[in-house]
Write an enzyme that holds these catalytic residues in place. Structure first.
Site, short mmCIF file in Angstrom:
data_model
loop_
_atom_site.label_atom_id
_atom_site.label_comp_id
_atom_site.label_asym_id
_atom_site.label_seq_id
_atom_site.Cartn_x
_atom_site.Cartn_y
_atom_site.Cartn_z
N ASP A 129 0.84 -1.19 0.00
CA ASP A 129 0.00 0.00 0.00
C ASP A 129 0.88 1.25 0.00
O ASP A 129 1.97 1.23 -0.57
CB ASP A 129 -0.94 -0.04 1.22
CG ASP A 129 -2.31 0.56 0.93
OD1 ASP A 129 -2.36 1.76 0.63
OD2 ASP A 129 -3.31 -0.16 0.99
N HIS A 202 -3.88 6.12 3.05
CA HIS A 202 -4.54 4.90 2.61
C HIS A 202 -3.95 3.66 3.25
O HIS A 202 -4.66 2.77 3.73
CB HIS A 202 -4.45 4.82 1.08
CG HIS A 202 -5.31 3.78 0.44
ND1 HIS A 202 -4.91 2.47 0.31
CD2 HIS A 202 -6.54 3.86 -0.14
CE1 HIS A 202 -5.86 1.79 -0.32
NE2 HIS A 202 -6.85 2.61 -0.61
N SER A 533 -11.15 -0.86 -1.34
CA SER A 533 -9.91 -0.78 -0.56
C SER A 533 -10.17 -1.01 0.92
O SER A 533 -9.29 -1.46 1.65
CB SER A 533 -9.25 0.60 -0.73
OG SER A 533 -8.49 0.68 -1.90
#
Length: 755
Positions: A129, A202, A533
């Site tokens: 990520d 994220h 996600s």
């Protein structure tokens, strides 16, 4: 929500030179000439023979066999012709697919079901990520014992990141940027850290969703307040930073998978992807195959391209593909019009309140000099004299939802109503807007526009009501969640299942605003965002939970447990709703259903798969020996005397394909179940949405198991007359002993002979 894209990465070397691109070179390692003592020397020699100036970016030993480099198209063709070179594939760029969920899933009950010895922190989840924000309280290691002895990972140092940033919870942190910098140029270190540090948010969000430590009094501006925790708070976390401002390049992704496999992670979580392609051309699928061989479960996001059919990413059968659903929590913010009508919306705005009295409201398309984008509230498209002191209704689309609020605010507007388009329908996603604002569905947006156009002095109030729990129906399938059928292998039903992915609260980076916009100077410890996600790490964490409870289970057994115990109806018996259509969802939308971790811990029966089963699947896919060698990284030849069938892969779902005008009207699927519970007798039941178009029969209809025993059965699908108008039918097959219900979704599709 971040959309999935896939682009070729191209960059000029120097002015006037032929264009070079990054290529992934797959090599038959066993064919190394005897003159070389090590494969790396062979790779260097092969590369120099076609390009004296090219350099190797990465050498891959585990995820694939080969290397990555920058070449011209002519050099790539020359390299492809050399002995031992299996494939030279142009690099692809992936992008990210981007509290209440533990309670919604019943995680609190699991703690009471498992002994402390099963929650001892031996399971390690790797995340590919944007890195981690190690100072987040979600990475607190209080109460953790020593790092597992078999762990081989490292805590790499770099900009604003040292080995002291890791601990007994965050046990590994690496970063990979050679592929990115080769394609895009050097990292801009004023915007991003050359280290595992998360400048985006994220990566911190996904890792803490799956395995974050419990943090009390967590919230975003007071919304969703409570204890934030991951699915398995005792799991260890290893971060592999592969995504940068310009995307995630698969040369870096492969290098990270290579390391993660060698580091000895138990689960790999990838909330990223690109357009689906044949498995022998899909580096992520090839790396995932290598991980599967090592007993690692790979959980990937399905993509955010729904509700468009056949929009899935990450569809290889050795990957667990996760779609998104909602929670029973919402953040209502109502629109009250001057004519007395009210419309529901959602918002995460927290700041100065609007006046109590109604305010004038205008439609953005009427207060802009831009005939093309004025209604969308694009940057600098609104006329300040017409906007000042008013609420502006903006249409959703083209630019970020929260950016529209900044546009309205800059023009002097006091608030915003964001209206969905036809593409978004009635699905509502809450955002931390920079001014008082709410998002409404397409129908409400149309009604408000009609009011604005028909009333001489239209006014509006926005009423914020904070956090509401117990929202029904829930879950519903998120409209953005990518859908089947599976374009690469229609005989494999994808997605596999859905999990919470809408308005998820989890840890965040202090380098990034909650909106992700550069001109938003707000900073938070936790953020609420949506996307597959977010659903992917829920399943990654739950897979780790099952791994902790059943350490000897294979990745296929763990996935089977999650799929066969998933649910497709609400407690009242109604089918799950698809928010993209407002109608009941189908297996193309929800796969096996919504995950139920409490049931998944003790599924009764499971469908297992070994490496040889996947090799047989590749044979059934009519792959050549060379193509199989690329995926499996070994010499393997399909048995010419054996009849391979896609229908016999021991998958926990059924995707039946009939070909009109030339195909057979009878399709058989064979499956084998393994008993992982007490001895018992299971009876089968089958339901179908269209009994007039297809007959489904199972033989035998009763299976009696001893402990750990395996039993096989065959399902026969017989097409009857004309197919349904939609050319799709759906059903469900379930084995039950009165306690465990082992269910599998069924999709039936009629293709024309030409397709």
């Amino acid at each position: 929500m971040l959309q999935v894209l896939c682009n070729e990465s191209l960059a000029l070397t120097e002015k006037g030179e032929e264009q070079r691109s990054t290529y992934i070179v797959h090599v038959a390692k066993s064919e190394m000439p005897e003159t070389f003592k090590h494969h790396s020397a062979w790779y260097e020699s092969s590369l120099r023979s076609v390009s004296p100036s090219a350099a190797i970016l990465y050498i891959y030993d585990t995820a694939i066999h080969g290397f990555s480099t920058r070449l011209t198209p002519e050099e790539a063709r020359s390299l492809q012709s050399l002995k031992g070179i299996l494939a030279v594939l142009l690099e692809r760029r992936y992008e990210l697919h981007t509290t209440r969920s533990p309670e919604f899933l019943g995680i609190d009950k699991i703690v009471d079901l498992l002994p402390e010895s099963k929650l001892n922190g031996e399971v390690i989840i790797g995340f590919l990520d944007t890195g981690v924000w190690p100072e987040s309280k979600s990475f607190d290691d209080t109460g953790f014992g020593p790092i597992p002895g078999g762990w081989k990972g490292q805590c790499e140092t770099g900009t604003n990141f040292t080995t002291s940033n890791c601990n007994k919870k965050l046990i590994g942190a690496r970063y990979f940027l050679k592929g990115y910098e080769a394609a895009m140029g050097p990292i801009n270190e004023t915007l991003e850290c050359k280290s595992p540090r998360d400048d985006d948010g994220h990566g911190t969000h996904t890792s803490t969703t799956a395995a974050g430590s419990a943090v009390k009094d967590a919230s975003l501006f007071g919304y969703a307040s409570g204890t934030a925790r991951g699915m398995l708070i005792h799991a260890r976390i290893a971060a592999y930073k592969v995504c940068w401002l310009g995307g995630c390049f698969n040369s870096d992704v492969l290098a990270a998978m290579d390391k993660a496999i060698d580091d000895k992670v138990d689960v790999l979580s990838l909330s990223l992807g690109g357009e689906s392609t044949d498995y022998y051309q899909d580096s992520l699928a090839i790396g995932a195959f290598a991980a599967m061989e090592k007993g690692i479960l790979i959980s990937c996001s399905a993509g955010n391209s729904g509700p468009m059919p056949s929009s899935l990413a990450n569809v290889a059968p050795w990957i667990t593909t996760v779609g998104a659903g909602t929670l029973d929590r919402d953040f209502p913010a109502y629109v009250s019009l001057g004519n007395g009508k009210n419309y529901s919306g959602v918002s995460l705005y927290r700041g100065s309140a609007l006046p109590d009295s109604p305010l004038p409201v205008v439609y953005a398309g009427n207060v802009s000099d831009d005939p093309d984008g004025g209604n969308l509230c694009l940057v600098d498209t609104l006329t300040p004299d017409k906007v000042a002191g008013k609420i502006v209704l903006c249409d959703r689309g083209q630019n970020a939802r929260v950016e529209k609020g900044f546009v309205v605010k800059k023009a002097g507007g006091l608030g915003m109503v964001l209206a969905n388009s036809e593409d978004n329908g009635e699905e509502l996603v809450a955002d931390a807007h920079p001014l008082p604002a709410t998002a409404v569905g397409e129908k409400a947006g149309d009604a408000i526009k009609t009011y604005i156009w028909s009333d001489k002095n239209p006014t509006v109030k926005i009423i914020f009501e904070g956090t509401k729990l117990g929202i029904q129906p829930s879950p519903v399938v998120a409209a953005f969640s990518s859908r089947g059928p599976n374009d690469i292998t229609p005989e494999i039903l994808k997605p596999d299942l859905i999990a919470p992915g809408v308005n998820i609260l989890a840890g965040w980076s202090k380098s990034a605003a909650p909106t992700g916009l550069a001109f938003d100077d707000r900073r938070v410890d936790f953020n609420i965002i949506s996307g597959t996600s977010m659903s992917c790490p829920h399943v990654s964490g739950l897979a780790a939970l099952i791994k902790a409870a059943h350490s000897d289970w294979s990745p296929a057994m763990i996935r089977s447990a999650l799929m066969t115990t998933a649910y497709t109806t609400y407690k009242n018996g109604d089918r799950l709703i698809d928010s993209g259509t407002g109608k009941p969802s189908t297996p193309f939308d929800h796969g096996a259903g919504h995950v139920d971790p409490v049931a998944a811990l003790n599924p009764g029966l499971v469908y297992d798969l070994a490496v040889d089963d996947y090799l047989a699947f590749l044979c059934a896919s009519n792959y050549t020996d060379e193509q199989i060698k690329i995926v499996a990284r070994r010499n393997f030849q399909c048995d010419a005397t054996k009849q391979y069938s896609l229908n016999n892969l021991n998958y926990p779902s059924f995707a039946v394909v009939f070909v009109l005008g030339g195909g057979t009207n009878v399709v058989k699927h064979t499956r084998t179940l393994m008993n992982v519970g007490a001895a018992g007798t299971y009876n089968v039941s089958v339901t179908s949405s269209d009994v007039s178009s297809v007959k489904i029969s199972v033989e035998p209809q009763v299976l009696s198991f001893k402990e750990n025993e395996k039993k096989s059965y065959t399902v026969t699908f017989t097409a009857l007359g004309s197919p349904p108008k939609s050319r799709n039918a759906f059903g469900r097959l379930a084995w039950s002993d009165g306690k465990s219900n082992v269910a599998s979704p069924i999709s039936i599709t009629w293709f024309s002979e030409a397709s």
